[in-house]
Design a protein around this motif. Structure first.
Motif, PDB file in Angstrom:
ATOM      1  N   HIS A 634       0.826  -1.205   0.000  1.00  0.00           N
ATOM      2  CA  HIS A 634       0.000   0.000   0.000  1.00  0.00           C
ATOM      3  C   HIS A 634       0.861   1.257   0.000  1.00  0.00           C
ATOM      4  O   HIS A 634       1.978   1.276   0.530  1.00  0.00           O
ATOM      5  CB  HIS A 634      -0.923  -0.001   1.223  1.00  0.00           C
ATOM      6  N   THR A 635       0.323   2.301  -0.589  1.00  0.00           N
ATOM      7  CA  THR A 635       1.028   3.583  -0.682  1.00  0.00           C
ATOM      8  C   THR A 635       1.497   4.079   0.682  1.00  0.00           C
ATOM      9  O   THR A 635       2.628   4.579   0.827  1.00  0.00           O
ATOM     10  CB  THR A 635       0.104   4.638  -1.312  1.00  0.00           C
ATOM     11  N   THR A 636       0.652   3.930   1.698  1.00  0.00           N
ATOM     12  CA  THR A 636       1.012   4.374   3.040  1.00  0.00           C
ATOM     13  C   THR A 636       2.252   3.654   3.550  1.00  0.00           C
ATOM     14  O   THR A 636       3.159   4.268   4.139  1.00  0.00           O
ATOM     15  CB  THR A 636      -0.159   4.145   4.012  1.00  0.00           C
ATOM     16  N   THR A 637       2.295   2.346   3.326  1.00  0.00           N
ATOM     17  CA  THR A 637       3.441   1.556   3.773  1.00  0.00           C
ATOM     18  C   THR A 637       4.712   1.990   3.063  1.00  0.00           C
ATOM     19  O   THR A 637       5.779   2.117   3.691  1.00  0.00           O
ATOM     20  CB  THR A 637       3.169   0.062   3.511  1.00  0.00           C
ATOM     21  N   ILE A 638       4.630   2.243   1.774  1.00  0.00           N
ATOM     22  CA  ILE A 638       5.797   2.684   1.018  1.00  0.00           C
ATOM     23  C   ILE A 638       6.253   4.063   1.502  1.00  0.00           C
ATOM     24  O   ILE A 638       7.449   4.304   1.697  1.00  0.00           O
ATOM     25  CB  ILE A 638       5.468   2.706  -0.484  1.00  0.00           C
ATOM     26  N   ASN A 639       5.309   4.957   1.708  1.00  0.00           N
ATOM     27  CA  ASN A 639       5.664   6.304   2.176  1.00  0.00           C
ATOM     28  C   ASN A 639       6.331   6.274   3.546  1.00  0.00           C
ATOM     29  O   ASN A 639       7.173   7.131   3.859  1.00  0.00           O
ATOM     30  CB  ASN A 639       4.420   7.185   2.223  1.00  0.00           C
ATOM     31  N   ASP A 640       5.935   5.295   4.378  1.00  0.00           N
ATOM     32  CA  ASP A 640       6.497   5.192   5.727  1.00  0.00           C
ATOM     33  C   ASP A 640       7.825   4.437   5.768  1.00  0.00           C
ATOM     34  O   ASP A 640       8.422   4.304   6.841  1.00  0.00           O
ATOM     35  CB  ASP A 640       5.496   4.480   6.650  1.00  0.00           C
ATOM     36  N   SER A 641       8.280   3.939   4.626  1.00  0.00           N
ATOM     37  CA  SER A 641       9.462   3.069   4.625  1.00  0.00           C
ATOM     38  C   SER A 641      10.768   3.825   4.479  1.00  0.00           C
ATOM     39  O   SER A 641      11.836   3.204   4.381  1.00  0.00           O
ATOM     40  CB  SER A 641       9.341   2.038   3.497  1.00  0.00           C
ATOM     41  N   ASN A 642      10.701   5.143   4.417  1.00  0.00           N
ATOM     42  CA  ASN A 642      11.919   5.963   4.313  1.00  0.00           C
ATOM     43  C   ASN A 642      12.727   5.601   3.066  1.00  0.00           C
ATOM     44  O   ASN A 642      13.955   5.596   3.081  1.00  0.00           O
ATOM     45  CB  ASN A 642      12.778   5.791   5.575  1.00  0.00           C
ATOM     46  N   GLY A 643      12.013   5.301   1.988  1.00  0.00           N
ATOM     47  CA  GLY A 643      12.666   5.025   0.713  1.00  0.00           C
ATOM     48  C   GLY A 643      13.177   3.609   0.545  1.00  0.00           C
ATOM     49  O   GLY A 643      13.814   3.302  -0.477  1.00  0.00           O
ATOM     50  N   HIS A 644      12.917   2.727   1.491  1.00  0.00           N
ATOM     51  CA  HIS A 644      13.460   1.368   1.427  1.00  0.00           C
ATOM     52  C   HIS A 644      12.548   0.375   0.708  1.00  0.00           C
ATOM     53  O   HIS A 644      12.999  -0.714   0.339  1.00  0.00           O
ATOM     54  CB  HIS A 644      13.759   0.854   2.841  1.00  0.00           C
ATOM     55  N   LEU A 645      11.271   0.708   0.549  1.00  0.00           N
ATOM     56  CA  LEU A 645      10.342  -0.216  -0.104  1.00  0.00           C
ATOM     57  C   LEU A 645       9.764   0.415  -1.354  1.00  0.00           C
ATOM     58  O   LEU A 645       9.537   1.619  -1.422  1.00  0.00           O
ATOM     59  CB  LEU A 645       9.189  -0.579   0.851  1.00  0.00           C
ATOM     60  N   LYS A 646       9.534  -0.414  -2.335  1.00  0.00           N
ATOM     61  CA  LYS A 646       8.822  -0.005  -3.545  1.00  0.00           C
ATOM     62  C   LYS A 646       8.055  -1.213  -4.070  1.00  0.00           C
ATOM     63  O   LYS A 646       8.353  -2.363  -3.730  1.00  0.00           O
ATOM     64  CB  LYS A 646       9.796   0.515  -4.599  1.00  0.00           C
ATOM     65  N   ASN A 647       7.075  -0.937  -4.897  1.00  0.00           N
ATOM     66  CA  ASN A 647       6.296  -2.016  -5.479  1.00  0.00           C
ATOM     67  C   ASN A 647       7.013  -2.650  -6.655  1.00  0.00           C
ATOM     68  O   ASN A 647       7.774  -1.983  -7.369  1.00  0.00           O
ATOM     69  CB  ASN A 647       4.920  -1.512  -5.912  1.00  0.00           C
ATOM     70  N   SER A 648       6.745  -3.931  -6.851  1.00  0.00           N
ATOM     71  CA  SER A 648       7.249  -4.685  -7.998  1.00  0.00           C
ATOM     72  C   SER A 648       6.060  -5.349  -8.678  1.00  0.00           C
ATOM     73  O   SER A 648       4.919  -4.988  -8.435  1.00  0.00           O
ATOM     74  CB  SER A 648       8.267  -5.736  -7.535  1.00  0.00           C
ATOM     75  N   TYR A 649       6.341  -6.335  -9.539  1.00  0.00           N
ATOM     76  CA  TYR A 649       5.307  -7.137 -10.202  1.00  0.00           C
ATOM     77  C   TYR A 649       4.370  -6.279 -11.051  1.00  0.00           C
ATOM     78  O   TYR A 649       3.220  -6.633 -11.285  1.00  0.00           O
ATOM     79  CB  TYR A 649       4.496  -7.942  -9.183  1.00  0.00           C
ATOM     80  N   GLY A 650       4.858  -5.105 -11.496  1.00  0.00           N
ATOM     81  CA  GLY A 650       4.058  -4.258 -12.359  1.00  0.00           C
ATOM     82  C   GLY A 650       3.110  -3.330 -11.652  1.00  0.00           C
ATOM     83  O   GLY A 650       2.358  -2.596 -12.301  1.00  0.00           O
ATOM     84  N   PHE A 651       3.123  -3.310 -10.314  1.00  0.00           N
ATOM     85  CA  PHE A 651       2.283  -2.367  -9.580  1.00  0.00           C
ATOM     86  C   PHE A 651       2.953  -0.995  -9.581  1.00  0.00           C
ATOM     87  O   PHE A 651       4.173  -0.887  -9.471  1.00  0.00           O
ATOM     88  CB  PHE A 651       2.092  -2.836  -8.125  1.00  0.00           C
ATOM     89  N   ASN A 652       2.129   0.042  -9.646  1.00  0.00           N
ATOM     90  CA  ASN A 652       2.679   1.397  -9.600  1.00  0.00           C
ATOM     91  C   ASN A 652       3.160   1.715  -8.192  1.00  0.00           C
ATOM     92  O   ASN A 652       2.547   1.292  -7.222  1.00  0.00           O
ATOM     93  CB  ASN A 652       1.598   2.408 -10.011  1.00  0.00           C
TER      94      ASN A 652
END
Length: 652
Positions: A634-652
């Protein structure tokens, strides 16, 4: 299962205590403000710290609803209640289960609460390992439980999100391990398998030292290890190609599902795969050899006990259950189960029973003598203020009968009559049953040695399959032996029999989709189900009118004489029969109308996974990535990850 979690089911904050009964969770003494050396040098406080880990399992966003109900569909036999363009692309569980993955905010809740369970488990594991009394028997048990719970939660994160951060230690005071990159799923699973081998050595068998199926035991540690080993040995979508791994498209000629060039669906090479199968066999052998777990001779009785909130302490068929509390937690029976389509007597407030449905092709796949069909499938609902049993014409909307309000306790009924909104049904979610162990065993032995091979327990693959199937046919030895012997003609035909048997045995129990993924059959079996329905309608294989008789003097909610139902053809004489419009009532003047909404659903079922046309059939894989069976972060989780997480598998 009763009188449970009175405080932390609402807030998830306080510790609780249990060993022999979930009602003991009402102990609210909290060591949360004590120093670790105090907590983990006292068995009582350690036990309470462990129970905070268990407390995380009952929440809606973990094992109260998301894992067993919202995340486990769609498959070839289970569907979410979404059959239109609008519902299958909704920003909800309906879009999610249709593989049109939305930015559903509850994904963020699931992610954070699952990792909170892992954090609490890490604290217990570290605390016990550093304890002065770590060799005490109870402390060894607690360590085994924490290792097993952490493994279960991590495995479920991997199943749903693919690669995730690997955090096997509690958060450091300086925050240096707070933000982590993803770790390859196979690396995590290899670590979990090591942990579970340790846990199995530490834990007692169910029934020993006061341990029930509501606690992790030796049997569950072994069973979970086998389940993880089979998943790692099977196919999964990958963030990048892996050297030495096998693409799904290389599996067999004519397969519909295949590998995406950017995010490939792959399994390990033969050597690693055999190693994992041998590990699984050792674990399954240990469970079977122990004799501690057995099949309840009655499939119906096993599910009656579950609805009655009664632990099976005779056969211990249920190897592990997430404990829930009446009026506090649990959606089994509410979100999945026989539908109460009214608010009134005798059952009280109506349920949802909508998020997990079964299909007509699955119902028709059962042998008519298989007792599991009518315990699993409910093509009816309880309607009107008298709760009359009424058939429904919904070939993609069959309710899961394993959870049935008619089998629930008077205490549940009194509670449900007094509420005007959703409440906790208190039914435990059964994570693993012994029949699952037997069928995994049959699958593994067949893979390694063929249908006639066996493990160290001495049971052949054929015997394990026959044991499960014998109960389904009330011990009809001749019928069972003929079927198993025919299936055992080759490794391939026996594997096909396992694929079918696991569907008939475990439908609605959050198993099927993950089986199909690891087998590389998610697309193939989904298309097979749709083709089966399409062919049945085109060739008039389903009855247009369902004929049945009513039971004389029966209570209205058991109105139908089930032995009289004419599922397969109309009776020669319809005298004394009642009838309702049923699955075959689609055509008008011999032609399927273009505006028939049920037939139109063929265009939309699992539309993010496959492209299917109600007239032309399978049109290929759908979506930007082939075989995308995981969820986005989820966008919230990515925003809270301090740049360490991003989506893969073709998700934006």
């Amino acid at each position: 299962m009763k009188n449970i979690y009175k405080t932390w089911a609402l807030a998830g904050l306080a510790f609780a205590t249990t060993l022999t009964s979930c009602s003991d969770f009402l102990d609210q003494t909290s060591p949360s403000e004590m120093f670790p050396e105090t907590v983990y040098n006292a068995e009582g406080y350690t036990q309470q710290a462990l129970n905070k880990v268990y407390a995380g399992l009952v929440l809606d966003h973990t094992y109260g609803c998301r894992i067993p109900l919202n995340f486990s569909t769609n498959s070839d036999i289970e569907l979410v209640d979404a059959l239109t363009q609008e519902t299958t692309t909704a920003d909800s569980e309906r879009g999610l289960c249709s593989y049109n993955a939305p930015n559903w905010n509850r994904l963020a809740n699931n992610w954070s609460e699952m990792f909170e369970i892992i954090e609490n488990a890490n604290l217990v594991i570290e605390g016990i390992r550093g304890s002065e009394i770590r060799e005490n028997e109870n402390m060894r048990y607690y360590l085994g439980e924490a290792l097993t719970l952490r493994a279960m939660v991590y495995f479920d994160l991997i199943k749903h999100y693919g690669d995730v951060p690997m955090k096997m230690e509690s958060t450091k005071s300086d925050g240096s391990n707070l933000y982590l990159e993803k770790t390859d799923r196979d690396v995590i699973m290899d670590s979990l398998l090591v942990d579970l081998q340790e846990a199995a050595e530490l834990l007692p068998w169910v029934g020993e030292a006061g341990y029930t199926s509501e606690h992790c035991t030796k049997g569950f540690a072994y069973g979970l290890a086998a389940r993880i080993a089979l998943a790692e040995a099977g196919y999964a979508i990958r963030e990048t190609p892996k050297e030495g791994y096998v693409n799904l498209s290389e599996k067999r000629e004519g397969q519909l599902g295949y590998s995406d060039p950017t995010y490939p669906t792959m399994r390990p090479g033969d050597e690693k795969r055999r190693e994992l199968y041998e590990l699984a066999l050792n674990c399954l052998d240990a469970i079977i050899t122990s004799g501690r777990h057995q099949l309840n001779p009655s499939y119906e009785d096993e599910w009656y006990r579950i609805n009655q909130l009664t632990l099976d302490q005779t056969y211990y068929e249920n190897i592990f259950e997430v404990a829930h509390g009446l009026n506090y937690s649990g959606e089994m029976g509410y979100t999945a189960g026989v539908r109460i389509n009214t608010a009134g007597s005798p059952f009280g407030f109506s349920n949802s029973s909508g998020k997990v449905k079964l299909t007509a092709p699955f119902f028709m796949s059962f042998d008519p003598e298989d007792v599991r069909r009518d315990i699993t499938c409910a093509p009816y609902e309880l309607r009107d203020v008298t709760a009359t049993q009424t058939f429904t014409n919904a070939p993609f909307g069959i309710y899961v009968a394993k959870w049935d309000v008619r089998k629930m306790t008077e205490e549940w009924r009194a509670q449900n009559a007094a509420v005007s909104t959703k409440t906790g049904y208190g039914i435990n979610w059964v994570v693993m049953r012994y029949s699952d162990v037997l069928l995994m065993y049959a699958e593994v032995v067949n893979e390694l040695y063929g249908p006639n091979g066996s493990g160290t327990c001495g049971k052949s693959a054929m015997e394990a399959l026959a044991e499960v199937r014998s109960r389904a046919f009330n011990g009809n030895a001749e019928k069972v032996s003929q079927y198993v012997a025919q299936a055992a003609g080759s490794k391939e035909s026996f594997f096909d029999a396992i694929v079918d048997e696991r569907a008939w045995e475990l439908a609605g129990e959050a198993v099927r989709k993950y089986d199909l993924i690891r087998w590389g059959l998610l697309i193939d079996k989904t298309v097979e189900m749709l083709d089966s329905y399409k062919h049945a309608i085109e060739n008039d294989e389903y009855v247009a009118d369902l004929y049945y008789k009513e039971s004389a003097g029966a209570d209205p909610w058991y109105l139908v004489d089930y032995s009289s139902v004419c599922w397969y053809e109309e009776p020669e004489s319809t005298n004394d029969y009642k009838s309702v419009s049923f699955w075959g009532n689609v055509k008008k003047d011999g032609v399927i109308p273009d505006d028939n909404s049920t037939y139109d659903a063929l265009n939309y079922i699992s539309s993010g996974l496959i492209s299917y046309d109600k007239y032309a059939g399978f049109q290929g894989a759908a979506g930007p990535v082939i075989n995308r069976h995981v969820w986005p972060i989820h966008t919230t989780t990515i925003n809270d990850s301090n740049g360490h997480l991003k989506n893969s598998y073709g998700f934006n």
